[in-house]
Every structure is written in structure tokens, then in C-alpha cells.
Motif scaffolding. Structure first.
Motif, PDB file in Angstrom:
ATOM      1  N   MET A  51      38.762  16.014  50.358  1.00 13.25           N
ATOM      2  CA  MET A  51      37.479  15.975  51.054  1.00 13.25           C
ATOM      3  C   MET A  51      36.370  16.500  50.154  1.00 13.25           C
ATOM      4  N   ALA A  52      36.602  17.653  49.535  1.00 14.07           N
ATOM      5  CA  ALA A  52      35.598  18.261  48.656  1.00 14.07           C
ATOM      6  C   ALA A  52      35.273  17.347  47.477  1.00 14.07           C
ATOM      7  N   ALA A  53      36.303  16.735  46.893  1.00 13.26           N
ATOM      8  CA  ALA A  53      36.082  15.833  45.757  1.00 13.26           C
ATOM      9  C   ALA A  53      35.292  14.600  46.181  1.00 13.26           C
ATOM     10  N   ALA A  54      35.608  14.047  47.342  1.00 14.36           N
ATOM     11  CA  ALA A  54      34.890  12.866  47.824  1.00 14.36           C
ATOM     12  C   ALA A  54      33.423  13.188  48.084  1.00 14.36           C
ATOM     13  N   ILE A  55      33.170  14.360  48.647  1.00 10.18           N
ATOM     14  CA  ILE A  55      31.778  14.765  48.896  1.00 10.18           C
ATOM     15  C   ILE A  55      31.040  14.932  47.578  1.00 10.18           C
ATOM     16  N   GLU A  56      31.674  15.615  46.625  1.00  5.94           N
ATOM     17  CA  GLU A  56      31.036  15.853  45.331  1.00  5.94           C
ATOM     18  C   GLU A  56      30.795  14.545  44.580  1.00  5.94           C
ATOM     19  N   ASN A  57      31.776  13.650  44.587  1.00  7.80           N
ATOM     20  CA  ASN A  57      31.653  12.379  43.867  1.00  7.80           C
ATOM     21  C   ASN A  57      30.642  11.431  44.488  1.00  7.80           C
ATOM     22  N   ASN A  58      30.254  11.670  45.731  1.00 10.62           N
ATOM     23  CA  ASN A  58      29.321  10.784  46.417  1.00 10.62           C
ATOM     24  C   ASN A  58      28.015  11.480  46.778  1.00 10.62           C
ATOM     25  N   LEU A  68      32.778   7.756  54.839  1.00 12.26           N
ATOM     26  CA  LEU A  68      33.771   6.725  54.536  1.00 12.26           C
ATOM     27  C   LEU A  68      34.602   7.124  53.313  1.00 12.26           C
ATOM     28  N   ALA A  69      33.948   7.673  52.298  1.00  7.59           N
ATOM     29  CA  ALA A  69      34.669   8.128  51.100  1.00  7.59           C
ATOM     30  C   ALA A  69      35.647   9.253  51.450  1.00  7.59           C
ATOM     31  N   VAL A  70      35.232  10.158  52.327  1.00  9.11           N
ATOM     32  CA  VAL A  70      36.118  11.237  52.761  1.00  9.11           C
ATOM     33  C   VAL A  70      37.321  10.656  53.491  1.00  9.11           C
ATOM     34  N   SER A  71      37.065   9.730  54.417  1.00 10.60           N
ATOM     35  CA  SER A  71      38.168   9.097  55.157  1.00 10.60           C
ATOM     36  C   SER A  71      39.165   8.445  54.208  1.00 10.60           C
ATOM     37  N   GLN A  72      38.658   7.688  53.253  1.00 12.65           N
ATOM     38  CA  GLN A  72      39.537   6.993  52.316  1.00 12.65           C
ATOM     39  C   GLN A  72      40.324   7.970  51.457  1.00 12.65           C
ATOM     40  N   ALA A  73      39.665   9.017  50.979  1.00  9.55           N
ATOM     41  CA  ALA A  73      40.350  10.006  50.138  1.00  9.55           C
ATOM     42  C   ALA A  73      41.446  10.715  50.918  1.00  9.55           C
ATOM     43  N   GLY A 113      31.341  15.381  55.897  1.00  6.16           N
ATOM     44  CA  GLY A 113      32.778  15.309  55.668  1.00  6.16           C
ATOM     45  C   GLY A 113      33.581  15.445  56.943  1.00  6.16           C
ATOM     46  N   CYS A 114      33.023  16.113  57.935  1.00  5.15           N
ATOM     47  CA  CYS A 114      33.756  16.333  59.186  1.00  5.15           C
ATOM     48  C   CYS A 114      34.020  15.028  59.932  1.00  5.15           C
ATOM     49  N   GLU A 115      33.055  14.133  59.936  1.00  2.59           N
ATOM     50  CA  GLU A 115      33.263  12.842  60.622  1.00  2.59           C
ATOM     51  C   GLU A 115      34.385  12.068  59.937  1.00  2.59           C
TER      52      GLU A 115
END
Length: 161
Positions: A51-58, A68-73, A113-115
Motif C-alpha cells: 500500500m505504501a509503495a503504491a501510494i508513493e509511486n503514484n 486503484l494502484a493500491v488495490s492492484q498492489a 489508500g484506505c478505499e
């Protein structure tokens, strides 16, 4: 009542409908430990890191793209884990609690990220409820329950489905 409220109420009802709550006093299982199992802890840590990586990368993108990136990760972490669906569900709940994910009165999440976590958690919860909850062909194989045998992919989160 909004769709989010309905889904959250269903998740809460599912969580409260434990075998211990529905059995007679003579049949009640021993009280579960307050501490999550090592397997749940490990998966929770991987989910939170993804989750943290997806948030940072986006960072800088639209919030819906981040979710969506968080969900996929998170889905990728779960798929790679091969964990039992009940462990996955417990890890997702623990991750949401540790991330302090709260749905506010204005129907927004406490932070980005919570959603994404909630989407995956709802999908796992619906899958655990079986084919009736997923439209007839889905469902996640639980203990003693074989995976769906339909030709197409179901709601099962494991690779190949």
C-alpha cells in the motif's frame, strides 16, 4: 443508505456471525487470542508495504488512480502469498485497523489508500460468502469447500481464476 454503508454493514454482520456467537454455551470454542497469528501478522506487513509503495509511486496522481494502484498492489501481494482466505481476510482487517482507515460521515476515507484496501477486503468478504454473494459462479474456496468449477474465472483471488 448508500452502497458503501450497505457493504460495510454486511462486512460487520459477517464478522459478528462467528461460530462462537451462534453456538450454545456448552459448544463455545475457547476464546481466541488477542494477538494475530504470525501468518496474519506477516501478510499484514506485506499488505501495508505494498500500500505504501503504491501510494508513493503514484504521488501527484488523481486519488482514484492511487486507490486503484493500491488495490492492484494488495491483490498482487495476496495472490503471491497463497494464504488461506480466512488469513487474507484477517490480514486485510488488521491492515485497515493499523492504517487507521475510517469512513467519515461525509463518506470519505480518513486517508488515501484506505478505499483501495476496502475494495479488496469487500471482494474477499463477498467471495467467502459463496456463489450466492458473487452472482452464482464465484466464491473463494474455504476449508472443506472446493473452488468453483465453472469454466471461467470466478471471484477467487488466486492466480488462474
Amino acid at each position: 443508505m448508500t452502497m458503501k454503508h450497505t457493504c460495510l454493514f454486511a462486512i460487520v454482520a459477517f464478522c459478528l456471525a462467528t461460530p462462537a456467537a451462534t453456538s450454545t454455551p456448552a459448544q463455545q470454542a475457547p476464546a481466541p487470542s488477542d494477538q494475530p497469528s504470525p501468518e496474519v501478522e506477516a501478510l499484514t506487513a506485506r499488505i501495508r508495504a505494498a500500500m505504501a509503495a503504491a501510494i508513493e509511486n503514484n504521488r501527484g496522481r488523481d486519488s482514484s488512480e492511487i486507490e486503484l494502484a493500491v488495490s492492484q498492489a494488495v491483490e498482487d501481494v495476496i495472490s503471491a502469498s497463497g494464504a488461506d482466505p480466512m488469513v487474507v481476510q484477517a490480514a486485510l482487517r488488521l491492515a485497515m485497523a493499523r492504517e487507521h482507515c475510517l469512513l467519515r460521515d461525509d463518506q470519505t476515507w480518513s486517508h488515501v489508500g484506505c478505499e483501495g484496501l476496502n475494495r479488496v477486503s469487500m471482494a474477499v468478504g463477498a467471495g467467502l460468502q459463496g456463489p450466492g454473494a458473487t452472482g452464482g459462479n464465484g466464491g473463494i474456496a474455504g476449508p472443506g469447500v472446493p473452488p468453483p468449477t465453472s469454466g471461467g474465472g470466478g471471484s477467487d483471488y488466486r492466480r488462474g481464476n
